[in-house]
Write an enzyme that holds these catalytic residues in place. Structure first.
Site, PDB file in Angstrom:
ATOM      1  N   SER A   1     -15.676 -72.143 -99.573  1.00  0.00           N
ATOM      2  CA  SER A   1     -14.930 -70.888 -99.386  1.00  0.00           C
ATOM      3  C   SER A   1     -14.026 -70.573-100.579  1.00  0.00           C
ATOM      4  O   SER A   1     -13.656 -71.461-101.351  1.00  0.00           O
ATOM      5  CB  SER A   1     -14.069 -70.970 -98.121  1.00  0.00           C
ATOM      6  OG  SER A   1     -14.859 -71.305 -97.012  1.00  0.00           O
TER       7      SER A   1
HETATM    8  N1  SAH Z   1     -15.473 -75.760 -95.241  1.00  0.00           N
HETATM    9  C1  SAH Z   1     -16.514 -75.789 -96.239  1.00  0.00           C
HETATM   10  C2  SAH Z   1     -17.255 -74.479 -96.394  1.00  0.00           C
HETATM   11  C3  SAH Z   1     -17.965 -74.098 -95.177  1.00  0.00           C
HETATM   12  S1  SAH Z   1     -19.479 -73.240 -95.369  1.00  0.00           S
HETATM   13  C4  SAH Z   1     -15.973 -76.235 -97.589  1.00  0.00           C
HETATM   14  O1  SAH Z   1     -14.765 -76.411 -97.725  1.00  0.00           O
HETATM   15  O2  SAH Z   1     -16.781 -76.436 -98.502  1.00  0.00           O
HETATM   16  C5  SAH Z   1     -19.956 -73.378 -93.685  1.00  0.00           C
HETATM   17  C6  SAH Z   1     -20.559 -74.696 -93.328  1.00  0.00           C
HETATM   18  O3  SAH Z   1     -20.738 -74.700 -91.910  1.00  0.00           O
HETATM   19  C7  SAH Z   1     -21.934 -74.909 -93.920  1.00  0.00           C
HETATM   20  O4  SAH Z   1     -21.979 -76.114 -94.611  1.00  0.00           O
HETATM   21  C8  SAH Z   1     -22.853 -74.917 -92.718  1.00  0.00           C
HETATM   22  O5  SAH Z   1     -23.960 -75.770 -92.840  1.00  0.00           O
HETATM   23  C9  SAH Z   1     -21.921 -75.378 -91.633  1.00  0.00           C
HETATM   24  N2  SAH Z   1     -22.337 -75.054 -90.251  1.00  0.00           N
HETATM   25  C10 SAH Z   1     -22.947 -73.927 -89.800  1.00  0.00           C
HETATM   26  N3  SAH Z   1     -23.147 -74.004 -88.471  1.00  0.00           N
HETATM   27  C11 SAH Z   1     -22.656 -75.207 -88.077  1.00  0.00           C
HETATM   28  C12 SAH Z   1     -22.571 -75.868 -86.825  1.00  0.00           C
HETATM   29  N4  SAH Z   1     -23.058 -75.327 -85.694  1.00  0.00           N
HETATM   30  N5  SAH Z   1     -22.005 -77.089 -86.791  1.00  0.00           N
HETATM   31  C13 SAH Z   1     -21.518 -77.677 -87.914  1.00  0.00           C
HETATM   32  N6  SAH Z   1     -21.577 -77.101 -89.129  1.00  0.00           N
HETATM   33  C14 SAH Z   1     -22.130 -75.875 -89.211  1.00  0.00           C
END
Ligand code: SAH
Length: 254
Positions: free
Chosen positions: A104
């Site tokens: 993000s």
């Molecule tokens: N917080 C992260 C960025 C998040 S991007 C950072 O600091 O880099 C969103 C992430 O959520 C992605 O890696 C995606 O694979 C994950 N995601 C999506 N759906 C999800 C779910 N149901 N459970 C766990 N992770 C999930």
């Protein structure tokens, strides 16, 4: 016969070599201590502060918690982006981390961390580990961070990265975060970093009385709303919209 205090050319050579070695060691150590990215991080912090002032009307403050900003100023974001885009690490923008996912934007990470109002004894759940950066920003501010990632290689890479960087209070699990993680519930704070069509009921359940959840809610690839959900001591839940955002979608079996 040479006396001890007599000048000898080889002594001069040793002296010069020794001095040069000392200078090289000092330069190398000094660089390692300050790291090459200090200035880039300071610039990133100034850009976050400017964004906060620009969005003050939405977020209800023109300054974020100084502890949060301190963590933004010291967390090594360049360790969390792919090597080939390392020069973009401190831009105030999201970056691609592979598998169609993103790390993000720094302003959003800072804002979400601030909205969570982390306290030193807090146990936090993060849904969406991604690179592990958000978990790393939270780690020095709370007691424990449990973070869930649905894409196995991302979970493994983040786990290895956080261990290598010495984050002993962050635990990464390869799980569908929609269902939370009962094992360590209730949580003082829950932060969801992928957009959900609705607030997952298991997460509301796993929030402690007095706890806070920060979550983007809305349709995939459209503008979503960053929501702050507060659970009071009686278990009543109140929801506040903060500002429009764009996140990758929360996937999984729900
Ligand atoms: N917080 C992260 C960025 C998040 S991007 C950072 O600091 O880099 C969103 C992430 O959520 C992605 O890696 C995606 O694979 C994950 N995601 C999506 N759906 C999800 C779910 N149901 N459970 C766990 N992770 C999930």
């Amino acid at each position: 016969m040479a006396r001890d205090n007599e000048f000898h050319p080889s002594r001069l050579a040793w002296l010069v070599a020794g001095t040069l070695t000392l200078i090289i060691v000092c330069v190398v150590c000094g660089k390692a201590l300050s790291d090459d990215w200090t200035e880039a991080r300071e610039q990133m912090v100034r850009e976050i502060e400017a964004d906060v002032r620009r969005t003050a009307a939405y977020i209800g403050t023109d300054e974020l918690d100084p502890r949060v900003m301190q963590s933004m100023a010291t967390t090594l974001r360049h360790e969390f982006v792919p090597e080939d885009i390392i020069d973009l690490a401190y831009y105030n923008q999201p970056q691609s981390i592979g598998y169609g996912q993103t790390i993000s934007q720094p302003y959003i990470v800072a804002l979400m961390t601030h909205l969570l109002a982390p306290e030193p004894d807090d146990v936090i759940l993060e849904v969406g580990t991604g690179s592990g950066y958000q978990a790393a920003v939270l780690a020095p501010l709370v007691a424990e961070v449990h973070t869930l990632e649905i894409i196995a290689p991302l979970a493994e890479a983040a786990d290895a990265r956080l261990s290598r960087l010495g984050y002993g209070n962050v635990a990464v699990s390869h799980l569908d975060g929609y269902y939370g993680l009962e094992e360590h519930a209730p949580y003082d704070g829950i932060i969801v970093t992928a957009a959900a069509g609705h607030v997952p009921p298991p997460l509301v359940e796993q929030l402690a009385p007095g706890g806070r959840m920060v979550i983007p809610v809305g349709d995939t690839w459209q503008v979503q709303h960053l929501m702050l959900i507060l659970k009071d001591q009686e278990g009543e839940v109140a929801t506040r919209g903060i500002l429009p955002v764009v996140f990758v979608p929360l996937t999984g079996g729900h």
